[in-house]
Design a protein around this motif. Sequence first.
Motif, PDB file in Angstrom:
ATOM      1  N   VAL A   9      66.835  93.573  26.572  1.00 18.04           N
ATOM      2  CA  VAL A   9      66.291  94.786  27.195  1.00 18.04           C
ATOM      3  C   VAL A   9      65.100  95.304  26.389  1.00 18.04           C
ATOM      4  O   VAL A   9      64.068  95.682  26.950  1.00 18.04           O
ATOM      5  CB  VAL A   9      67.385  95.863  27.315  1.00 18.04           C
ATOM      6  CG1 VAL A   9      66.783  97.190  27.764  1.00 18.04           C
ATOM      7  CG2 VAL A   9      68.470  95.423  28.289  1.00 18.04           C
ATOM      8  N   GLY A  12      62.178  93.218  27.045  1.00 15.12           N
ATOM      9  CA  GLY A  12      61.591  93.551  28.333  1.00 15.12           C
ATOM     10  C   GLY A  12      60.721  94.793  28.269  1.00 15.12           C
ATOM     11  O   GLY A  12      59.642  94.833  28.861  1.00 15.12           O
ATOM     12  N   VAL A  13      61.180  95.802  27.529  1.00 13.16           N
ATOM     13  CA  VAL A  13      60.394  97.031  27.390  1.00 13.16           C
ATOM     14  C   VAL A  13      59.090  96.748  26.644  1.00 13.16           C
ATOM     15  O   VAL A  13      58.007  97.208  27.055  1.00 13.16           O
ATOM     16  CB  VAL A  13      61.213  98.101  26.643  1.00 13.16           C
ATOM     17  CG1 VAL A  13      60.343  99.319  26.329  1.00 13.16           C
ATOM     18  CG2 VAL A  13      62.424  98.523  27.472  1.00 13.16           C
ATOM     19  N   ALA A  16      56.765  94.883  28.890  1.00 11.44           N
ATOM     20  CA  ALA A  16      56.187  95.776  29.891  1.00 11.44           C
ATOM     21  C   ALA A  16      55.062  96.608  29.295  1.00 11.44           C
ATOM     22  O   ALA A  16      54.021  96.810  29.926  1.00 11.44           O
ATOM     23  CB  ALA A  16      57.277  96.685  30.474  1.00 11.44           C
ATOM     24  N   LEU A 290      60.019  94.165  34.554  1.00 14.72           N
ATOM     25  CA  LEU A 290      61.435  94.476  34.371  1.00 14.72           C
ATOM     26  C   LEU A 290      62.308  93.642  35.301  1.00 14.72           C
ATOM     27  O   LEU A 290      63.420  93.247  34.941  1.00 14.72           O
ATOM     28  CB  LEU A 290      61.679  95.964  34.599  1.00 14.72           C
ATOM     29  CG  LEU A 290      61.017  96.908  33.585  1.00 14.72           C
ATOM     30  CD1 LEU A 290      61.348  98.357  33.911  1.00 14.72           C
ATOM     31  CD2 LEU A 290      61.455  96.576  32.163  1.00 14.72           C
ATOM     32  N   GLY A 294      65.113  91.168  34.004  1.00 13.10           N
ATOM     33  CA  GLY A 294      66.472  91.357  34.496  1.00 13.10           C
ATOM     34  C   GLY A 294      67.053  90.088  35.110  1.00 13.10           C
ATOM     35  O   GLY A 294      68.229  89.769  34.883  1.00 13.10           O
TER      36      GLY A 294
END
Length: 313
Positions: A9, A12-13, A16, A290, A294
């Motif tokens: 996660v 991913g942040v 991004a 995201l 995911g």
Amino acid sequence: MFPYILRRVATGVILAVLVTFITFWLLSFSFDGVVSNILGPAASTEAVVALKGQMGLDRPFLVQYFDWFFGMFRGDFGVSYFTSEPVAEAVMARLGVTLSIVFVALALTIVVSVALGVLAASRAGAVDRLAQGVSLLGLLLPNLLIAIFLVVVLAINLRLLPATGFVPFSESPSGWAASITIPVIVLVINGISNMASQIRGTMIGELRKDYVRTLRTRGVPTWSIVYKHALRNASAPALVVMSLEFLSMLGGTLIIENVFALPGFGVFAFNSAIQGDIPSILGITVFSVLLVVGVNLLTDLINGWLNPKARIH
């Protein structure tokens, strides 16, 4: 497993943030063009400069980016320059249309591809040639040609299904099913061509391994060897193909949505890029990153559940 999920996660942040920073930087070179699009081709230089100041696009690049960035973490992705619609709401509404099509198409693709791939791998001859022929047909025919053919046959000639438009499921389940049937068929044909051959190759490799020969000598039924052992062991590479196919279908909806006039994510992204709608482009970028992260995370978790050797701690 939980620390791994947190790491993914966080990755991913970070991804991004990096992607949006690069996107914002590239868009900063076209701020004048964006303002001109809003005002129209007849706008004067003074009007462009004035509106640019009102929109805050004349501020330093980093100031603009971090203003948007901290707003994003509060759930504020800004407002579309052209529709005055909150970006988060616009993206979620369009993404719901696209995902409703993609999820149905992916589920059908998985069922048909697994069936064809397993049959082709376990039964040489006519069944194998049929499976390979179906896969080859999907590869040779482009989505646009398949879509036009199905519209002509099913919508215009037979009048069984609508040619364009989308009906939300909440309004009419039957209308929703009818409106997505042709787009789903197009995606499924293309998806089977990619997935069935991959599953066939993986299953052939599994059925040639020593443990399969051992099970055969012990008198284990063929169906049990194929479906309870070989298919389970072949699930890891198959899952990777499925996740890639999901992302491929998301990209493929751009053509599908334009052909069938669907108010989906692909059309929204295309129109935003053409117009230079900066808040919408940035929102689309964040949601896309995201979504990819995911899907990859979910693939790893399912793989760990199916294959104990692949479990992540």
